[in-house]
Design an enzyme around this catalytic site. Structure first.
Site, PDB file in Angstrom:
ATOM      1  N   GLU A 368       0.926  -1.314  -0.145  1.00  0.00           N
ATOM      2  CA  GLU A 368      -0.173   0.108   0.131  1.00  0.00           C
ATOM      3  C   GLU A 368       1.068   1.193   0.259  1.00  0.00           C
ATOM      4  O   GLU A 368       0.608   2.263   0.545  1.00  0.00           O
ATOM      5  CB  GLU A 368      -1.058   0.074   1.164  1.00  0.00           C
ATOM      6  CG  GLU A 368      -2.120  -1.099   0.867  1.00  0.00           C
ATOM      7  CD  GLU A 368      -3.396  -0.781   1.718  1.00  0.00           C
ATOM      8  OE1 GLU A 368      -3.622   0.485   1.762  1.00  0.00           O
ATOM      9  OE2 GLU A 368      -4.001  -1.769   1.835  1.00  0.00           O
TER      10      GLU A 368
HETATM   11  N1  CAA Z   1      -5.924  12.096  -4.421  1.00  0.00           N
HETATM   12  C1  CAA Z   1      -6.383  12.728  -5.707  1.00  0.00           C
HETATM   13  N2  CAA Z   1      -5.625  12.960  -6.679  1.00  0.00           N
HETATM   14  C2  CAA Z   1      -4.115  12.703  -6.453  1.00  0.00           C
HETATM   15  C3  CAA Z   1      -3.764  12.237  -5.397  1.00  0.00           C
HETATM   16  C4  CAA Z   1      -4.736  12.202  -4.367  1.00  0.00           C
HETATM   17  N3  CAA Z   1      -3.978  11.535  -3.048  1.00  0.00           N
HETATM   18  N4  CAA Z   1      -2.125  12.192  -5.494  1.00  0.00           N
HETATM   19  C5  CAA Z   1      -1.864  12.490  -6.524  1.00  0.00           C
HETATM   20  N5  CAA Z   1      -3.178  12.869  -7.257  1.00  0.00           N
HETATM   21  C6  CAA Z   1      -3.040  13.602  -8.534  1.00  0.00           C
HETATM   22  C7  CAA Z   1      -2.245  14.736  -8.936  1.00  0.00           C
HETATM   23  O1  CAA Z   1      -3.097  15.750  -8.426  1.00  0.00           O
HETATM   24  C8  CAA Z   1      -2.032  14.823 -10.284  1.00  0.00           C
HETATM   25  O2  CAA Z   1      -3.178  15.200 -10.734  1.00  0.00           O
HETATM   26  P1  CAA Z   1      -3.160  15.902 -12.346  1.00  0.00           P
HETATM   27  O3  CAA Z   1      -2.264  15.394 -13.316  1.00  0.00           O
HETATM   28  O4  CAA Z   1      -4.362  16.233 -12.869  1.00  0.00           O
HETATM   29  O5  CAA Z   1      -2.145  17.295 -11.996  1.00  0.00           O
HETATM   30  C9  CAA Z   1      -2.145  13.274 -10.641  1.00  0.00           C
HETATM   31  O6  CAA Z   1      -2.719  12.451  -9.591  1.00  0.00           O
HETATM   32  C10 CAA Z   1      -0.619  12.837 -10.576  1.00  0.00           C
HETATM   33  O7  CAA Z   1       0.188  12.805  -9.261  1.00  0.00           O
HETATM   34  P2  CAA Z   1       1.509  13.094  -8.622  1.00  0.00           P
HETATM   35  O8  CAA Z   1       2.166  13.936  -9.772  1.00  0.00           O
HETATM   36  O9  CAA Z   1       1.504  13.491  -7.626  1.00  0.00           O
HETATM   37  O10 CAA Z   1       1.980  11.573  -9.372  1.00  0.00           O
HETATM   38  P3  CAA Z   1       3.423  10.872  -9.239  1.00  0.00           P
HETATM   39  O11 CAA Z   1       3.541   9.996 -10.542  1.00  0.00           O
HETATM   40  O12 CAA Z   1       4.413  11.866  -8.584  1.00  0.00           O
HETATM   41  O13 CAA Z   1       3.156   9.574  -8.159  1.00  0.00           O
HETATM   42  C11 CAA Z   1       3.145   8.577  -5.733  1.00  0.00           C
HETATM   43  C12 CAA Z   1       2.775   9.803  -6.787  1.00  0.00           C
HETATM   44  C13 CAA Z   1       2.400   9.199  -4.355  1.00  0.00           C
HETATM   45  C14 CAA Z   1       4.358   8.358  -5.777  1.00  0.00           C
HETATM   46  C15 CAA Z   1       1.893   7.654  -6.348  1.00  0.00           C
HETATM   47  O14 CAA Z   1       2.415   6.922  -7.544  1.00  0.00           O
HETATM   48  C16 CAA Z   1       1.793   6.335  -5.221  1.00  0.00           C
HETATM   49  O15 CAA Z   1       1.264   6.531  -4.329  1.00  0.00           O
HETATM   50  N6  CAA Z   1       2.716   5.260  -5.413  1.00  0.00           N
HETATM   51  C17 CAA Z   1       2.581   4.206  -4.566  1.00  0.00           C
HETATM   52  C18 CAA Z   1       1.760   3.385  -5.234  1.00  0.00           C
HETATM   53  C19 CAA Z   1       1.050   2.264  -3.926  1.00  0.00           C
HETATM   54  O16 CAA Z   1       0.749   2.758  -2.924  1.00  0.00           O
HETATM   55  N7  CAA Z   1       0.763   0.994  -4.492  1.00  0.00           N
HETATM   56  C20 CAA Z   1       0.511  -0.013  -3.625  1.00  0.00           C
HETATM   57  C21 CAA Z   1      -0.651  -0.706  -4.191  1.00  0.00           C
HETATM   58  S1  CAA Z   1      -1.765  -1.617  -3.401  1.00  0.00           S
HETATM   59  C22 CAA Z   1      -0.977  -2.661  -2.716  1.00  0.00           C
HETATM   60  O17 CAA Z   1      -0.147  -2.772  -2.007  1.00  0.00           O
HETATM   61  C23 CAA Z   1      -1.617  -4.228  -3.109  1.00  0.00           C
HETATM   62  C24 CAA Z   1      -2.331  -4.848  -1.982  1.00  0.00           C
HETATM   63  O18 CAA Z   1      -3.007  -5.639  -2.720  1.00  0.00           O
HETATM   64  C25 CAA Z   1      -2.448  -4.573  -0.548  1.00  0.00           C
END
Ligand code: CAA
Length: 413
Positions: A368
């Site tokens: 996550e």
């Molecule tokens: N809410 C709404 N919108 C959001 C947001 C949020 N929390 N965070 C980002 N956004 C939007 C931004 O506003 C942006 O929008 P625009 O393009 O319109 O401007 C867009 O999304 C892109 O945002 P970022 O530029 O911040 O994106 P990024 O590429 O830099 O990535 C990151 C951000 C935080 C690294 C994200 O990729 C992330 O959270 N990565 C981790 C993924 C993750 O948690 N994976 C686990 C999956 S679940 C799992 O573990 C499996 C399971 O089964 C348990």
């Protein structure tokens, strides 16, 4: 000024917590070691949770849930995880897989899926990660191609928790490879959809009770009504909004893991005698136990705070969700490791339940969103907030402001 969350528990939330505690004692404590050893699912506990109504906690009342929110979910996940952290995630993943429908689904999609999830008839999974796209959730490669009346999905997902048991898989796929911000869409895949398959069930260090899978999609045809929200391009936002709501749940799993390990360590320290006295009488052991308890308690209240903020629809929820996930899961790893230390050589063996707590804890810092990603999210928010109101500029003399102002521009290029 920062909003002050007022954490209060409703009688219903406290009742759910009590029910979870009873389920944990009856179905988790006696069976956790067996399911861990055989990597088999605890059906008895899941059935009991479903019959008690726990699967409807986070679902709004109009869709058959009890609307007890992320705070209710967190209290329950904590209790379950205290007895078996693996069941904590087996339960919480149903929230992770169904929250996208709550945050982004059409009215028809909500009515179709949520009442079944609430009744425990539709188990869920969340398929975001891929072999080459973990932290970089925007860099997906699974494709959904538009065709007459629907979409054709092809590709593979990695680490789909509950993948082989889920009836509903929320799948994130690329629908517009040319777009940066609207590249991804979310789809509602059902396990009976032709072309959906389980490629591999992973052999894991911990949380062995819950299956984590590679899921495959070979020419899976999905009708238009399976596109979440009915509009393409919203998938990345849907995934991020879901994680904001779900991360307090994984953090609650961590608090339960820490609390369970601490309880075992305190009990063992009283029973284990060395140099003619219980090791709990030694100050170094007492210091460890006290540190473990302080961190667990701090993590617990950060989780409740973030969960309450999510329920209140607070603006800064991403930051708090990341803070509670990161702090609580680092705490769980440390507390479980220290608990093993207190058990000494016995802690390293599988004879006692404590080794399992340490193995189960490690994944908390990874899934996550790794704790490196959480720290990045927190820092990005801090920087954004600092730009909204410049505290430093308010407090320094004019001549310093000129130099500082120049540097400030450079920092934010
Ligand atoms: N809410 C709404 N919108 C959001 C947001 C949020 N929390 N965070 C980002 N956004 C939007 C931004 O506003 C942006 O929008 P625009 O393009 O319109 O401007 C867009 O999304 C892109 O945002 P970022 O530029 O911040 O994106 P990024 O590429 O830099 O990535 C990151 C951000 C935080 C690294 C994200 O990729 C992330 O959270 N990565 C981790 C993924 C993750 O948690 N994976 C686990 C999956 S679940 C799992 O573990 C499996 C399971 O089964 C348990």
């Amino acid at each position: 000024m920062m909003e002050l969350p007022n954490v209060t528990f409703t009688p219903a939330q406290l009742r759910w917590r009590q029910i979870a505690h009873e389920i944990a004692r009856k179905y988790l404590l006696p069976q956790a070691a067996k399911h861990d050893r055989h990597a088999s699912y605890n059906d008895d506990a899941f059935r009991a949770a479903a019959e008690a109504g726990l699967l409807g906690l986070w679902i709004p009342k109009e869709y058959g849930g009890s609307a007890d929110g992320i705070l209710g979910l967190s209290l329950v996940v904590e209790e379950l995880s205290k007895a078996d952290p693996a069941f904590g995630v087996a339960f919480a993943v149903n929230a992770l897989g169904s929250i996208p429908v709550i945050v982004g689904g059409t009215e028809e999609q909500k009515r179709r899926y949520l009442p079944r999830v609430a009744r425990g008839e539709c188990s869920c999974a969340f398929a975001l990660s891929e072999k080459f796209a973990g932290s970089d959730a925007g860099g997906l490669s699974v494709q959904a191609r538009k065709m007459d009346g629907g979409w054709l999905v092809n590709g593979e997902k990695k680490w789909t928790t509950n993948g082989s048991r889920a009836d509903l898989i929320t799948l994130f796929a690329v629908t517009d490879p040319t777009s940066k911000s609207r590249r991804i869409s979310a789809f509602l895949v059902e396990k009976t959809d032709p072309g959906f398959f389980i490629k591999k069930v992973e052999d894991k260090m911990g949380i062995r009770m819950v299956p984590v899978c590679e899921t495959g999609y070979k020419n899976v045809h999905l009708s238009d009504d399976r596109l979440l929200g009915g509009q393409p391009g919203l998938g990345f936002k849907h995934s991020m909004m879901t994680l904001d709501w779900a991360r307090p749940g994984v953090a609650a799993q961590a608090v339960g893991t820490a609390a369970g390990a601490l309880e075992l360590a305190v009990t063992y320290a009283q029973k284990r005698k060395q140099f003619g006295q219980p090791i709990s009488s030694f100050q170094m052991i007492q210091g460890m136990l006290a540190d473990m308890a302080m961190k667990t308690e701090a993590a617990r209240w950060l989780v409740y705070t973030a969960a309450q903020m999510a329920d209140n629809g607070t603006r800064h929820i991403s930051k708090y969700a990341a803070m509670c996930k990161c702090f609580a899961t680092d705490t769980a790893m440390q507390v479980a490791t220290d608990a093993v230390q207190i058990f000494g050589g016995y802690g390293y063996m599988e004879d006692y339940p404590i080794a399992k707590f340490m193995r189960d804890a490690k994944i908390l810092q990874i899934y996550e969103g790794t704790n490196q990603v959480q720290r990045m999210v927190i820092a990005r928010h801090l920087i954004k907030e600092a730009m909204e109101f410049d505290y430093l500029n308010e407090q320094i003399p004019t001549e310093t402001q000129e130099t500082y102002g120049a540097e400030y521009e450079i920092v934010n290029v």
